[in-house]
Design an enzyme around this catalytic site. Structure first.
Site, PDB file in Angstrom:
ATOM      1  N   GLY A   1      56.100  39.506  45.555  1.00 53.31           N
ATOM      2  CA  GLY A   1      55.480  39.659  44.235  1.00 53.31           C
ATOM      3  C   GLY A   1      54.975  41.078  44.074  1.00 53.31           C
TER       4      GLY A   1
ATOM      5  N   VAL B   1      49.279  43.758  41.099  1.00 52.02           N
ATOM      6  CA  VAL B   1      48.442  43.411  42.250  1.00 52.02           C
ATOM      7  C   VAL B   1      49.187  43.613  43.559  1.00 52.02           C
ATOM      8  CG1 VAL B   1      47.292  41.496  43.431  1.00 52.02           C
ATOM      9  CG2 VAL B   1      46.957  41.832  40.978  1.00 52.02           C
TER      10      VAL B   1
ATOM     11  N   ASN C   1      45.661  33.741  40.700  1.00 55.37           N
ATOM     12  CA  ASN C   1      44.561  33.214  39.900  1.00 55.37           C
ATOM     13  C   ASN C   1      44.455  31.705  40.049  1.00 55.37           C
ATOM     14  OD1 ASN C   1      43.381  35.522  38.520  1.00 55.37           O
ATOM     15  ND2 ASN C   1      45.373  35.741  37.526  1.00 55.37           N
TER      16      ASN C   1
ATOM     17  N   LYS D   1      35.682  33.305  39.015  1.00 52.94           N
ATOM     18  CA  LYS D   1      36.802  34.095  38.496  1.00 52.94           C
ATOM     19  C   LYS D   1      37.573  33.313  37.430  1.00 52.94           C
ATOM     20  CE  LYS D   1      40.003  37.281  38.188  1.00 52.94           C
ATOM     21  NZ  LYS D   1      40.987  37.509  39.271  1.00 52.94           N
TER      22      LYS D   1
ATOM     23  N   ASN E   1      38.466  34.226  33.596  1.00 54.69           N
ATOM     24  CA  ASN E   1      39.852  34.227  33.125  1.00 54.69           C
ATOM     25  C   ASN E   1      40.084  33.283  31.957  1.00 54.69           C
ATOM     26  OD1 ASN E   1      40.807  36.132  34.894  1.00 54.69           O
ATOM     27  ND2 ASN E   1      41.565  34.667  36.403  1.00 54.69           N
TER      28      ASN E   1
END
Length: 297
Positions: free
Chosen positions: A8, A12, A99, A176, A180
Site C-alpha cells: 500500500g 501513508v 483507519n 481517531k 474521522n
C-alpha cells in the site's frame, strides 16, 4: 538486516517506507501493482526528500519477511491477500496502518500464523500525484503496549516517525474514528477542505456525527470525554486551510471511498449495541452512492 515489506504505497505507506529506509538498518521493499519510480516527499517546512525504494510488482517474487506494513485503505484489504499469503510466516509481524477499529477482524484471516499489530495513524499527508507526497505535520502513530508494539517502536527509531505506546488502544482507536466520522465524511461530500467547518450548519452536522460515534465508542469500552464533539469541531476549525482528508483526496481523484470502515463502522456497531446513529447512517448512504458512482463532481 531486518526485512520490511510495505503493501500500500499511498501517502501513508510512502511516508513510512521512506522513513524506515532512511535509517539504513533494514531492507525495505515496496509491493506495488505498477512502478513508482521513486518517492518525492515534501515536508511541512518545504524541504523535499527523494527516496528510491526497491519495488516488486508480482506477489510470486516475494517470500516471508520479519515485518509487513499494511497501509492500504481498509476497503482494499481483500486485494492484498496474494501478497500477505507469501509475505507472512510464523515469525512475521504485520503492522496494520489503517483507519477504523476493526483492524484484527479485517486482516487476521489473511495473515496465517503471523502476528497482527493494529496501528492508529496520525499522518496528515496527501498524494497529489503517484509517488509524490505532501506532508502537513510530523508523522505519528499509536500502537498497543506489549512486545509487538515495543518492537515496532524500535523498528521506527530514527525514522522521523513518532511511535506512541498506549495501554488503552481501544480508546485511541475510537478517538481517531470519532474524528474521522466528521472530517472524512463532510470534506468528501462537500468536496471542500477544512475551512468548510467554519460554516455553523456544517459544524453542527459534524458535531452530531462525532457525538453518535462517541456514544458507540463508550458502549464499546472506550474512555472518551463527554465534550469530545466540541473538542473535535474546535480542532477541525483551527486546522490549516490547505488540509483536508484522505476521503476528500480519493473523491477528487474519482477513487472508491473508505466510508465503511469509518461511518459504516459506527452504524454497524451502533446497531449491534442498540444505539441510534441516524446522522452516520445518512452519511454512510451518501458516501456509498458517491463511491459507487466513481464521479468526481
Amino acid at each position: 538486516m531486518t526485512r520490511v515489506a510495505v503493501v500500500g504505497m499511498g501517502a501513508v505507506g510512502s511516508v513510512v517506507a521512506a522513513g524506515l529506509a532512511s535509517t539504513g538498518r533494514m531492507e525495505v521493499t515496496a509491493c506495488v501493482r505498477s512502478p513508482l519510480g521513486g518517492l518525492r516527499i515534501t515536508r511541512p517546512d518545504g524541504a523535499v526528500e527523494n527516496t528510491l525504494i526497491p519495488e516488486i510488482l508480482d506477489p510470486a517474487q516475494v517470500s516471508a519477511v520479519e515485518w509487513v506494513v499494511l497501509a492500504t485503505k481498509a476497503h482494499q484489504t481483500a486485494g492484498t491477500a496474494p501478497w500477505l499469503e507469501r509475505l507472512c510466516g510464523a515469525d512475521t509481524r504485520v503492522a496494520v496502518l489503517q483507519n477504523g477499529v476493526e483492524h484484527l477482524e479485517r486482516v487476521a484471516p489473511l495473515t496465517g500464523a503471523a502476528r497482527v499489530l493494529p496501528v492508529v495513524v496520525e499522518i496528515a499527508a496527501e498524494s497529489p500525484q503517484r509517488g509524490h507526497i505532501r506532508l502537513f505535520d510530523r508523522p505519528r502513530v499509536v500502537v498497543p503496549e506489549g512486545d509487538d508494539g515495543a518492537r515496532f517502536a524500535a523498528l521506527c527509531q530514527d525514522s522521523g516517525i513518532t511511535v506512541a505506546l498506549t495501554e488503552d488502544f481501544v480508546t485511541a482507536a475510537w478517538a481517531k474514528l470519532c474524528l474521522n466520522a466528521a472530517n472524512g465524511a463532510i470534506t468528501a461530500l462537500t468536496m471542500r477542505r477544512m475551512p468548510v467547518f467554519a460554516n455553523p450548519r456544517i459544524a453542527r452536522l459534524g458535531h452530531a456525527l462525532v457525538e453518535e460515534a462517541r456514544q458507540v465508542a463508550a458502549a464499546s469500552g472506550a474512555n472518551l470525554p463527554e465534550d469530545l464533539a466540541d473538542q473535535v469541531i474546535a480542532r477541525l476549525r483551527t486546522m490549516p486551510a490547505e488540509s483536508g482528508s484522505s476521503m476528500l483526496w480519493d473523491r477528487l481523484a474519482g477513487r472508491p471511498l473508505e466510508y465503511d470502515a469509518r461511518n459504516g463502522a459506527v452504524v454497524r456497531m451502533g446497531a449491534r449495541l442498540g444505539i441510534p446513529t441516524p446522522h452516520n447512517e445518512t452519511a454512510t448512504a451518501l458516501l456509498e452512492a458517491v463511491s459507487e458512482s466513481g464521479e468526481v463532481t
